[in-house]
Motif scaffolding. Structure first.
Motif, PDB file in Angstrom:
ATOM      1  N   LEU A 132      35.978 110.067  62.638  1.00  0.00           N
ATOM      2  CA  LEU A 132      36.259 109.908  64.058  1.00  0.00           C
ATOM      3  C   LEU A 132      35.783 108.550  64.563  1.00  0.00           C
ATOM      4  O   LEU A 132      36.401 107.939  65.436  1.00  0.00           O
ATOM      5  CB  LEU A 132      35.580 111.030  64.850  1.00  0.00           C
ATOM      6  N   PHE A 133      34.656 108.095  64.035  1.00  0.00           N
ATOM      7  CA  PHE A 133      34.172 106.765  64.422  1.00  0.00           C
ATOM      8  C   PHE A 133      35.174 105.694  64.009  1.00  0.00           C
ATOM      9  O   PHE A 133      35.455 104.746  64.746  1.00  0.00           O
ATOM     10  CB  PHE A 133      32.798 106.505  63.762  1.00  0.00           C
ATOM     11  N   ALA A 134      35.746 105.864  62.805  1.00  0.00           N
ATOM     12  CA  ALA A 134      36.741 104.895  62.351  1.00  0.00           C
ATOM     13  C   ALA A 134      37.985 104.934  63.250  1.00  0.00           C
ATOM     14  O   ALA A 134      38.574 103.894  63.565  1.00  0.00           O
ATOM     15  CB  ALA A 134      37.121 105.184  60.903  1.00  0.00           C
ATOM     16  N   ILE A 135      38.366 106.140  63.683  1.00  0.00           N
ATOM     17  CA  ILE A 135      39.553 106.275  64.548  1.00  0.00           C
ATOM     18  C   ILE A 135      39.296 105.601  65.901  1.00  0.00           C
ATOM     19  O   ILE A 135      40.139 104.864  66.423  1.00  0.00           O
ATOM     20  CB  ILE A 135      39.910 107.755  64.729  1.00  0.00           C
ATOM     21  N   ASP A 180      35.722  97.055  78.678  1.00  0.00           N
ATOM     22  CA  ASP A 180      34.662  96.972  79.678  1.00  0.00           C
ATOM     23  C   ASP A 180      33.733  98.183  79.625  1.00  0.00           C
ATOM     24  O   ASP A 180      32.852  98.331  80.465  1.00  0.00           O
ATOM     25  CB  ASP A 180      35.261  96.840  81.078  1.00  0.00           C
ATOM     26  N   GLY A 181      33.908  99.077  78.665  1.00  0.00           N
ATOM     27  CA  GLY A 181      33.037 100.240  78.508  1.00  0.00           C
ATOM     28  C   GLY A 181      33.499 101.469  79.247  1.00  0.00           C
ATOM     29  O   GLY A 181      32.874 102.533  79.150  1.00  0.00           O
ATOM     30  N   SER A 182      34.599 101.372  80.001  1.00  0.00           N
ATOM     31  CA  SER A 182      35.092 102.534  80.736  1.00  0.00           C
ATOM     32  C   SER A 182      35.802 103.506  79.797  1.00  0.00           C
ATOM     33  O   SER A 182      36.169 103.168  78.678  1.00  0.00           O
ATOM     34  CB  SER A 182      36.040 102.088  81.844  1.00  0.00           C
ATOM     35  N   PHE A 183      35.999 104.701  80.284  1.00  0.00           N
ATOM     36  CA  PHE A 183      36.568 105.782  79.482  1.00  0.00           C
ATOM     37  C   PHE A 183      38.044 105.510  79.197  1.00  0.00           C
ATOM     38  O   PHE A 183      38.829 105.209  80.109  1.00  0.00           O
ATOM     39  CB  PHE A 183      36.411 107.106  80.225  1.00  0.00           C
ATOM     40  N   ALA A 184      38.456 105.648  77.905  1.00  0.00           N
ATOM     41  CA  ALA A 184      39.842 105.395  77.513  1.00  0.00           C
ATOM     42  C   ALA A 184      40.451 106.589  76.788  1.00  0.00           C
ATOM     43  O   ALA A 184      41.612 106.528  76.392  1.00  0.00           O
ATOM     44  CB  ALA A 184      39.916 104.152  76.638  1.00  0.00           C
ATOM     45  N   GLY A 185      39.690 107.623  76.548  1.00  0.00           N
ATOM     46  CA  GLY A 185      40.224 108.781  75.853  1.00  0.00           C
ATOM     47  C   GLY A 185      39.258 109.300  74.807  1.00  0.00           C
ATOM     48  O   GLY A 185      38.089 108.890  74.764  1.00  0.00           O
ATOM     49  N   VAL A 186      39.733 110.198  73.951  1.00  0.00           N
ATOM     50  CA  VAL A 186      38.878 110.769  72.916  1.00  0.00           C
ATOM     51  C   VAL A 186      39.669 110.861  71.613  1.00  0.00           C
ATOM     52  O   VAL A 186      40.891 110.993  71.614  1.00  0.00           O
ATOM     53  CB  VAL A 186      38.362 112.174  73.292  1.00  0.00           C
ATOM     54  N   ALA A 187      38.900 110.776  70.517  1.00  0.00           N
ATOM     55  CA  ALA A 187      39.446 111.073  69.185  1.00  0.00           C
ATOM     56  C   ALA A 187      38.886 112.419  68.771  1.00  0.00           C
ATOM     57  O   ALA A 187      37.688 112.652  68.916  1.00  0.00           O
ATOM     58  CB  ALA A 187      39.059 109.986  68.197  1.00  0.00           C
ATOM     59  N   LEU A 188      39.726 113.312  68.267  1.00  0.00           N
ATOM     60  CA  LEU A 188      39.222 114.634  67.942  1.00  0.00           C
ATOM     61  C   LEU A 188      39.832 115.154  66.639  1.00  0.00           C
ATOM     62  O   LEU A 188      40.921 114.729  66.237  1.00  0.00           O
ATOM     63  CB  LEU A 188      39.486 115.625  69.074  1.00  0.00           C
ATOM     64  N   GLY A 189      39.054 116.024  66.009  1.00  0.00           N
ATOM     65  CA  GLY A 189      39.500 116.675  64.786  1.00  0.00           C
ATOM     66  C   GLY A 189      39.239 118.159  64.873  1.00  0.00           C
ATOM     67  O   GLY A 189      38.293 118.601  65.522  1.00  0.00           O
ATOM     68  N   SER A 190      40.047 118.927  64.191  1.00  0.00           N
ATOM     69  CA  SER A 190      39.943 120.377  64.218  1.00  0.00           C
ATOM     70  C   SER A 190      39.430 120.867  62.875  1.00  0.00           C
ATOM     71  O   SER A 190      39.944 120.494  61.830  1.00  0.00           O
ATOM     72  CB  SER A 190      41.312 120.995  64.528  1.00  0.00           C
ATOM     73  N   LEU A 191      38.402 121.704  62.918  1.00  0.00           N
ATOM     74  CA  LEU A 191      37.792 122.248  61.710  1.00  0.00           C
ATOM     75  C   LEU A 191      37.955 123.759  61.734  1.00  0.00           C
ATOM     76  O   LEU A 191      37.404 124.448  62.594  1.00  0.00           O
ATOM     77  CB  LEU A 191      36.308 121.891  61.670  1.00  0.00           C
ATOM     78  N   ARG A 192      38.773 124.282  60.785  1.00  0.00           N
ATOM     79  CA  ARG A 192      39.006 125.734  60.723  1.00  0.00           C
ATOM     80  C   ARG A 192      37.868 126.372  59.936  1.00  0.00           C
ATOM     81  O   ARG A 192      37.923 126.534  58.730  1.00  0.00           O
ATOM     82  CB  ARG A 192      40.351 126.027  60.083  1.00  0.00           C
ATOM     83  N   MET A 193      36.816 126.661  60.689  1.00  0.00           N
ATOM     84  CA  MET A 193      35.578 127.123  60.065  1.00  0.00           C
ATOM     85  C   MET A 193      35.789 128.428  59.310  1.00  0.00           C
ATOM     86  O   MET A 193      35.233 128.640  58.241  1.00  0.00           O
ATOM     87  CB  MET A 193      34.497 127.306  61.134  1.00  0.00           C
ATOM     88  N   MET A 194      36.583 129.339  59.873  1.00  0.00           N
ATOM     89  CA  MET A 194      36.736 130.655  59.260  1.00  0.00           C
ATOM     90  C   MET A 194      37.294 130.550  57.856  1.00  0.00           C
ATOM     91  O   MET A 194      36.727 131.074  56.894  1.00  0.00           O
ATOM     92  CB  MET A 194      37.638 131.530  60.133  1.00  0.00           C
ATOM     93  N   GLU A 195      38.396 129.879  57.686  1.00  0.00           N
ATOM     94  CA  GLU A 195      39.039 129.807  56.369  1.00  0.00           C
ATOM     95  C   GLU A 195      38.207 128.952  55.413  1.00  0.00           C
ATOM     96  O   GLU A 195      37.984 129.312  54.264  1.00  0.00           O
ATOM     97  CB  GLU A 195      40.444 129.226  56.512  1.00  0.00           C
ATOM     98  N   TYR A 196      37.733 127.797  55.922  1.00  0.00           N
ATOM     99  CA  TYR A 196      37.046 126.868  55.027  1.00  0.00           C
ATOM    100  C   TYR A 196      35.736 127.460  54.499  1.00  0.00           C
ATOM    101  O   TYR A 196      35.479 127.481  53.296  1.00  0.00           O
ATOM    102  CB  TYR A 196      36.766 125.561  55.779  1.00  0.00           C
TER     103      TYR A 196
END
Length: 946
Positions: free
Chosen positions: A120-123, A224-240
């Motif tokens: 996510l940091f890379a994204i 300028d440090g203002s909010f531009a959005g989010v990067a997110l990932g989904s982790l299917r904890m149950m199956e994994y």
């Protein structure tokens, strides 16, 4: 009638052979002179119970029954204790197993989340880069997301949302539909907070995946440090994680689960069909909530699971850096199966044992009953005649002496012919007749047996203390008293001597610590009762040790005797002067005053008088000595307390007087107590942390100017369970002064060498070295070289990858021993780095003899190398010196590119500092090494952190 005739007329006379000569009947070998008094009393007591008083025969059965029951109960208690301990051991093994599993799973889950965080940091970095150069390229960004998805296989999908919450980019998208996530809690948190790292969401149903997932997200910023959005990932904890957990054996009814910090269920294995087992369910036992609140990092508890009603032993552990918990549970029915088998076997053995002992008891009772009657008469006659103690039998009513034994004459001087038929008043054996009356009165009050001390008089007028044991018996229907008297003069003298030795100092004759503490306790009670203020003074001689060392202990004892005499002259008659041990003395000043100031003033005057008295010259042999003392004073009587408290305060005040230059007095300051208490608590915590192996190692990379990591420095860390991370600046000096540096340093060496052995088997890590700091006290141990060799042999580490960092302070004393130890370790491949070079003692004549590999420029010179010409000159000199001696050089504390460039310009090409990486745990370090070093990014990161 004589006592002999009376005895023969009793129903036990069948045991007595009238035709047998008395010289044969009364054996002189049964009770020799060395017989203890207690044995005589035991025989007397036995006779009284079983012969004279003629107890019924069933008393033997009662006693045997009581004894057998006691034995059986004792065996049962032992069996119960053994079963209890066995159960406890099974529980401990279960706790250990679940703790190990929870720790392992927490590390695995943390590693997975860390990998997602890196992705996510890379994204976010890619999105910020595209926005900075003209705007987001959707196709390029989707391709980058797909590439990251391949690298992060643990994620079900990756997406990027803009500042409005719309999700136009991602690896899993619904055709023709843009999902909006502005209502999601994680989106709102990242929108409002710019400082958050990766945020882990509560379990939610993904709007794209349509399944229960945990969403991991990072904030995207504009330039300028203002909010531009989010990067997110989904982790299917149950199956994994269900697949992962299915490979772990926790027993037939065991459970493994992951929950968030609000106890919402994320994944559970095995799954359950009801709602309480579904993702997001918060049905947990009250003990689970209580345990995680009281010990949020890790813990264990036993509870009945609300989901299925099964009692289990639970161990939980918080996943490092994330609001998630791993729970591992084993059913008590599963891990106590072997113990229940032990219970069945033990109960069977106890039943067999009980049956066997009852059969044995019945047989023994029959034999004993038959033999006791035949022995009683003979035993009494023999015991009475041959006892070395004085024994006589008198009539209870008139005091007539009916019989005396052979031990009576040597003690009292009266023969049998002189005493038989007379009364105790005729021969006057009691010094105080009222003592005899008291004894008779006690016996008349149905006190079956008495033991008393009394004063007796011999025929020649000698008076002596004796111990009399007496009981009432019946002879020919006449109540009589049988008495045993022992001369206890020697015992009384010994008691007086013991009393003197117990409460007095043998050298000075002053009260010792034991008597002093008793008097102090009495003084505290008296002060509380009468509302007056007393004072306690603690006196310690200054530099007394030198007298023993120069003049000998004999002269030292004479000196202490003189000190004791002078101290007696400093106080009033009723005050206490005591020697507490060595050269330490104490005063108790009672009845000072009802006013605090007046009591303090009086104690101060006594203290000044003592300083003057002790300061007078001493004449020992041909030497005239001058000595001083340090005095600590505390007042008592203002509060209820035990004797140890004022003594502790006075001793602390004395040490304060020592610290202020000696030959002075100081009153107790409460701040000293707080400092000492905090230090003791810190020492106890550190000692326990070392014992429980809670010491951690963090590692800081050491790199070249090309960014290649050549090694790390091992830095010790202590995470206190109550206070969190404790600064090394607090506990390292404490370890040095208390001696804990020895086990602490040994643990650090073992952990570092074990890590070297692990890296030796991994590609990309085998070339790394680990530098370990060694304290002066640790290095000066006689067996230090053997310790290093032993650690290397047991761990299998390559000694060429171990570097010991020593300081210049080691060279101040015993430099030859230091050189010898360094050469011995150098011969097996261990390297050496001279740490903090230039900050302390430096001698080039010794330096060139040391088998060093590296000089380390202290961070104090690096910090101001750009602004302070002196620091720059020193650093340049160290580099030149290292070059001339063919040593490598490394600079620590490098935080900016400018500092690194300056060091490179003067010839230093190895660095350590925040610019290249902060100290980190082993998992973070390995991820950091595998990711490589981007100097530009790290420089910007350091500036931002500042």
């Amino acid at each position: 009638m004589s006592i002999r005739a009376g005895l023969e007329s009793m129903h036990f006379a069948c045991c007595y052979e009238k035709s047998r000569p008395s010289s044969q009947f009364f054996s002189t070998q049964v009770f020799p002179d060395r017989l203890a008094y207690e044995e005589s009393r035991y025989a007397l007591n036995w006779f009284c119970r079983d012969f004279i008083m003629q107890w019924p025969s069933h008393s033997l059965a009662v006693r045997l029954t009581a004894g057998i029951v006691s034995i059986i109960l004792f065996v049962y208690a032992l069996a119960g204790l053994a079963l209890y301990q066995s159960k406890h051991q099974h529980e401990l093994r279960a706790v250990t197993t679940t703790e190990n599993l929870a720790r392992s799973l927490a590390i695995n889950v943390s590693g997975i989340l860390d990998k997602v965080d890196v992705g996510l940091f890379a994204i976010t970095s890619e999105v910020e880069r595209q926005m900075a150069v003209g705007g987001i390229n959707g196709a390029l960004l989707n391709g980058f997301l797909t590439q990251q998805q391949v690298q992060i296989r643990d994620c079900e999908g990756l997406w990027v949302a803009d500042e409005k919450g719309d999700v136009p980019w991602g690896t899993i998208m619904t055709a023709g539909k843009i999902t909006n996530i502005t209502d999601r809690e994680y989106f709102q948190r990242l929108h409002e907070n710019s400082h958050l790292g990766m945020v882990v969401s509560k379990p939610v149903i993904g709007r794209t995946t349509k399944t229960w997932s945990v969403l991991l997200s990072r904030r995207i910023n504009n330039a300028d440090g203002s909010f531009a959005g989010v990067a997110l990932g989904s982790l299917r904890m149950m199956e994994y994680f269900s697949n992962m957990f299915s490979t772990i054996d926790v027993g037939k009814h065991g459970v493994i689960a992951i929950r968030d910090d609000e106890m919402a269920l994320i994944v559970r294995y095995p799954t359950v069909a009801n709602e309480s087992g579904q993702v997001g369910a918060r049905l947990v036992s009250a003990k689970a909530t209580e345990a995680t609140r009281s010990s949020p990092e890790a813990g264990s508890y036993t509870a009945v699971t609300p989901v299925d009603g099964i009692e289990r032993l639970y161990t939980y552990r918080k996943i490092a850096n994330y609001p998630l918990y791993v729970f591992v549970a084993k059913s008590t029915d599963d891990f106590l199966v072997p113990w229940r088998k032990e219970v069945d076997i033990t109960l069977l053995l106890l039943a067999v044992f009980t049956l066997a002992i009852l059969v044995f008891t019945r047989t023994s009772y029959r034999r004993e009953t038959e033999s006791r009657r035949a022995k009683k008469m003979e035993l009494f006659r023999t015991a009475f005649r041959t006892s070395p103690d004085s024994q006589f039998i008198t009539c209870l009513e008139d005091g007539r002496i009916l019989e005396v034994n052979d031990g009576f004459t040597p003690v009292f001087g009266w023969t049998r012919e002189d005493t038989t038929g007379k009364t105790v008043f005729d021969i006057d054996i009691w010094r105080y007749p009222e003592e005899r009356h008291t004894s008779v009165r006690l016996l008349r009050q149905n006190e079956y047996f008495i033991d008393r001390e009394a004063e007796f008089v011999s025929k020649d007028g000698r008076t002596w203390p004796g111990l009399v044991s007496a009981h009432v018996m019946t002879l020919n229907d006449t109540l009589c008293i049988q008495a045993i008297i022992r001369d206890i003069s020697d015992r009384k003298a010994a008691e007086q001597q013991i009393q003197k030795l117990s409460f007095s100092d043998q050298l000075t004759g002053l009260p010792n610590r034991r008597l002093f503490m008793d008097r102090l306790e009495q003084a505290l009670i008296s002060s509380a009762r009468h509302q007056w203020i007393g004072a306690l003074m603690f006196v310690d001689l200054d530099d007394f040790k030198s007298i023993n060392e120069t003049l000998g202990h004999g002269q030292g004892d004479l000196f202490l005797n003189e000190i004791a005499q002078r101290l007696r002259r400093c106080v009033r008659e009723g005050d206490t002067v005591a020697r507490l041990g060595g050269d330490k003395f104490a005063f108790i000043l009672e009845n000072q005053s009802t006013h605090l100031q007046a009591a303090a003033s009086h104690a101060e005057n006594i203290g000044k008088k003592t300083l003057l008295e002790i300061g007078q010259p001493y004449q020992l042999c041909t030497s005239t000595l001058h000595r001083t003392c340090s005095i600590g004073i505390t007042l008592f009587g203002e509060q209820n307390e035990d004797a140890s408290e004022p003594l502790k305060r006075a001793e602390l005040a004395m040490y304060q007087a020592k610290a202020c230059g000696r030959n002075i007095l100081r009153f107790f300051d409460p701040k000293m107590q707080a400092i000492v208490s905090a230090r003791i608590a810190l020492e106890d915590g550190l000692r326990e942390a070392i014992k429980q192996h809670r010491i951690l190692l963090h590692y800081q990379p050491q790199v070249t100017d090309e960014g290649r990591i050549t090694g790390v420095e091992a830095l010790v860390r202590w995470k206190n369970l109550r206070d969190g991370m404790i600064s090394p600046a607090e506990f390292i000096p404490l370890a040095e002064t208390t001696g804990l540096i020895f086990p602490l340093g040994q643990q650090v060496l073992i952990m570092a060498c074990q890590q070297l052995a692990v890296w030796a088997e991994r590609s990309g890590f085998s070339h790394l070295s680990i530098a370990v700091n060694v304290s002066t006290r640790q290095f000066n141990q006689d067996d230090f070289v053997e310790q290093i060799r032993s650690v290397l042999n047991h761990s299998g580490a390559n000694p060429h990858r171990l570097k010991l960092e020593i300081t210049e302070s080691m060279l101040v004393s015993n430099v030859e021993d230091v050189i010898a130890k360094m050469n011995a370790l150098k011969s097996i491949g261990v390297g050496f780095s001279l740490d903090d070079f230039g900050t302390g003692y430096s001698s080039l004549s010794y330096l060139k003899r040391l088998p060093l590999d590296q000089l380390k420029i202290d961070q104090g010179f690096v910090r101001d190398i750009l602004v302070d010409p002196n620091d720059a000159a020193i650093a340049k000199t160290v580099v030149a010196l290292a070059s001339s001696m063919s040593l490598s050089v490394i600079a620590e504390g490098v935080e900016t590119r400018a500092q690194r460039d300056m060091l490179a310009a003067i010839g230093c090409h190895n660095y350590q500092g925040y610019l290249f990486g902060r100290p980190m745990d082993i998992d973070a370090l390995e991820d950091f090494i595998e990711g490589g070093i981007d100097l530009v990014r790290l420089d910007r990161s350091v500036d931002r952190n500042k």
